[in-house]
Design a protein around this motif. Structure first.
Motif, PDB file in Angstrom:
ATOM      1  N   PHE A   1       4.203  39.173  91.668  1.00 11.07           N
ATOM      2  CA  PHE A   1       5.691  39.892  91.969  1.00 11.07           C
ATOM      3  C   PHE A   1       6.565  39.317  90.774  1.00 11.07           C
ATOM      4  O   PHE A   1       6.826  37.691  90.638  1.00 11.07           O
ATOM      5  N   ILE A   2       6.894  40.483  89.408  1.00 13.67           N
ATOM      6  CA  ILE A   2       8.475  40.032  89.230  1.00 13.67           C
ATOM      7  C   ILE A   2       9.385  40.879  89.549  1.00 13.67           C
ATOM      8  O   ILE A   2       9.491  41.695  89.517  1.00 13.67           O
TER       9      ILE A   2
ATOM     10  N   GLU B   1      11.814  34.176  80.676  1.00 13.80           N
ATOM     11  CA  GLU B   1      10.374  34.547  79.571  1.00 13.80           C
ATOM     12  C   GLU B   1      10.368  33.392  78.190  1.00 13.80           C
ATOM     13  O   GLU B   1      10.921  32.714  78.065  1.00 13.80           O
ATOM     14  N   CYS B   2       9.010  33.782  78.090  1.00 10.14           N
ATOM     15  CA  CYS B   2       8.514  32.662  77.466  1.00 10.14           C
ATOM     16  C   CYS B   2       8.084  32.919  75.960  1.00 10.14           C
ATOM     17  O   CYS B   2       7.515  34.242  76.173  1.00 10.14           O
ATOM     18  N   VAL B   3       7.421  32.332  74.884  1.00 12.45           N
ATOM     19  CA  VAL B   3       6.548  32.818  73.625  1.00 12.45           C
ATOM     20  C   VAL B   3       4.590  32.682  74.061  1.00 12.45           C
ATOM     21  O   VAL B   3       5.061  31.459  74.403  1.00 12.45           O
ATOM     22  N   GLN B   4       4.314  33.769  74.178  1.00 16.80           N
ATOM     23  CA  GLN B   4       3.109  33.246  74.105  1.00 16.80           C
ATOM     24  C   GLN B   4       2.176  32.615  73.219  1.00 16.80           C
ATOM     25  O   GLN B   4       2.742  32.109  72.062  1.00 16.80           O
ATOM     26  N   GLY B   5       1.172  31.313  73.782  1.00 13.07           N
ATOM     27  CA  GLY B   5       0.910  30.943  73.023  1.00 13.07           C
ATOM     28  C   GLY B   5       1.789  28.962  73.267  1.00 13.07           C
ATOM     29  O   GLY B   5       1.075  28.578  72.649  1.00 13.07           O
ATOM     30  N   THR B   6       2.443  29.099  73.716  1.00 12.93           N
ATOM     31  CA  THR B   6       3.341  27.791  73.423  1.00 12.93           C
ATOM     32  C   THR B   6       2.519  27.127  74.684  1.00 12.93           C
ATOM     33  O   THR B   6       2.436  27.624  75.736  1.00 12.93           O
ATOM     34  N   THR B   7       3.155  25.603  74.747  1.00 11.89           N
ATOM     35  CA  THR B   7       3.238  24.639  75.639  1.00 11.89           C
ATOM     36  C   THR B   7       4.019  24.139  76.678  1.00 11.89           C
ATOM     37  O   THR B   7       4.345  23.265  77.522  1.00 11.89           O
TER      38      THR B   7
ATOM     39  N   LEU C   1       2.939  38.806  83.637  1.00  6.69           N
ATOM     40  CA  LEU C   1       3.356  39.149  83.607  1.00  6.69           C
ATOM     41  C   LEU C   1       3.421  40.548  84.072  1.00  6.69           C
ATOM     42  O   LEU C   1       3.497  41.109  85.559  1.00  6.69           O
ATOM     43  N   LEU C   2       3.856  41.517  83.302  1.00  9.26           N
ATOM     44  CA  LEU C   2       4.361  42.783  82.940  1.00  9.26           C
ATOM     45  C   LEU C   2       2.768  43.456  82.070  1.00  9.26           C
ATOM     46  O   LEU C   2       1.604  42.416  81.963  1.00  9.26           O
ATOM     47  N   LEU C   3       2.476  44.504  82.594  1.00 13.15           N
ATOM     48  CA  LEU C   3       1.632  45.373  80.705  1.00 13.15           C
ATOM     49  C   LEU C   3       1.508  44.680  79.496  1.00 13.15           C
ATOM     50  O   LEU C   3       2.475  43.606  80.119  1.00 13.15           O
TER      51      LEU C   3
ATOM     52  N   PRO D   1       5.929  40.486  77.769  1.00 11.20           N
ATOM     53  CA  PRO D   1       5.502  40.627  79.112  1.00 11.20           C
ATOM     54  C   PRO D   1       4.995  38.983  79.463  1.00 11.20           C
ATOM     55  O   PRO D   1       5.202  38.677  80.397  1.00 11.20           O
ATOM     56  N   TYR D   2       5.726  38.077  79.148  1.00 10.51           N
ATOM     57  CA  TYR D   2       5.226  36.730  78.737  1.00 10.51           C
ATOM     58  C   TYR D   2       6.665  36.113  80.156  1.00 10.51           C
ATOM     59  O   TYR D   2       7.280  35.840  79.016  1.00 10.51           O
ATOM     60  N   PHE D   3       5.863  35.203  80.994  1.00  9.84           N
ATOM     61  CA  PHE D   3       7.068  34.396  81.679  1.00  9.84           C
ATOM     62  C   PHE D   3       6.456  32.857  81.905  1.00  9.84           C
ATOM     63  O   PHE D   3       5.106  33.112  82.083  1.00  9.84           O
ATOM     64  N   CYS D   4       7.264  32.503  82.285  1.00  8.56           N
ATOM     65  CA  CYS D   4       6.699  31.038  82.490  1.00  8.56           C
ATOM     66  C   CYS D   4       6.477  31.853  84.781  1.00  8.56           C
ATOM     67  O   CYS D   4       7.041  32.210  84.943  1.00  8.56           O
ATOM     68  N   ALA D   5       5.465  31.303  84.822  1.00  9.41           N
ATOM     69  CA  ALA D   5       4.996  31.027  85.844  1.00  9.41           C
ATOM     70  C   ALA D   5       3.842  30.970  86.245  1.00  9.41           C
ATOM     71  O   ALA D   5       3.027  29.901  85.639  1.00  9.41           O
TER      72      ALA D   5
END
Length: 166
Positions: free
Chosen positions: A60-61, A96-102, A125-127, A153-157
């Motif tokens: 849930f966001i 928010e975060c960037v896909q593929g980052t570590t 976390l979203l569509l 759609p990318y978040f730290c979770a």
């Protein structure tokens, strides 16, 4: 001039040893946008989400949580829940975060939920991005009412061990 330089150098040396703590992982309340009637009655733009409003088997966001610097509060599938269905639903601050980052999703807070730090990852976390873009193009106002200014759609979770490949 010498005094100013000495003060600046002291500040740099003192700050150099400090660990930067963000609100990532800080406990927060999940909220939703208030209806027009609720805004008039309670003089607020956001209302708390209750435990009964959050399905136990999904993430849930919540956008607009004033508890968080980025206004984003998340509860993942593995987050602790209250047994009281009328209790305010709690989560933790995200961003928010960037896909593929570590990097960028490290939890440095002592008050973060137990076990969250090793599970934290940048994940959707979203569509998916194409669906979000299509919704925004079809009705920008409805998109903003639902997702705010978020464009990714990318978040730290927290991710479950299965999602992390363990």
């Amino acid at each position: 001039m010498f005094v100013r330089s000495a003060l600046f150098l002291s500040a740099v040396l003192l700050l150099g040893g400090c660990e930067v703590t963000t609100e990532l992982g800080k406990p927060c309340r999940l909220v939703r946008k208030a209806t027009a009637e609720e805004q008039e009655t309670y003089s607020t733009k956001f209302m708390p989400i209750r435990e009964r409003d959050v399905a136990p088997d999904q993430d849930f966001i919540s956008f607009g949580s004033l508890d968080c610097e980025d206004l984003i509060c998340v509860r993942d599938v593995d987050s602790e829940r209250s047994d009281d269905p009328t209790a305010e639903a709690l989560g933790y601050c995200s961003k928010e975060c960037v896909q593929g980052t570590t990097t960028g999703c490290e939890v440095t807070r002592d008050d973060a939920p137990a076990g969250l730090a090793p599970r934290m990852a940048c994940r959707p976390l979203l569509l998916d991005q194409a669906t979000l873009d299509a919704i925004r193009v079809a009705d920008e106002q409805k998109y903003r009412d639902t997702f705010g200014e978020n464009n990714s759609p990318y978040f730290c979770a927290g991710a479950s061990p299965q999602a992390q490949g363990n």
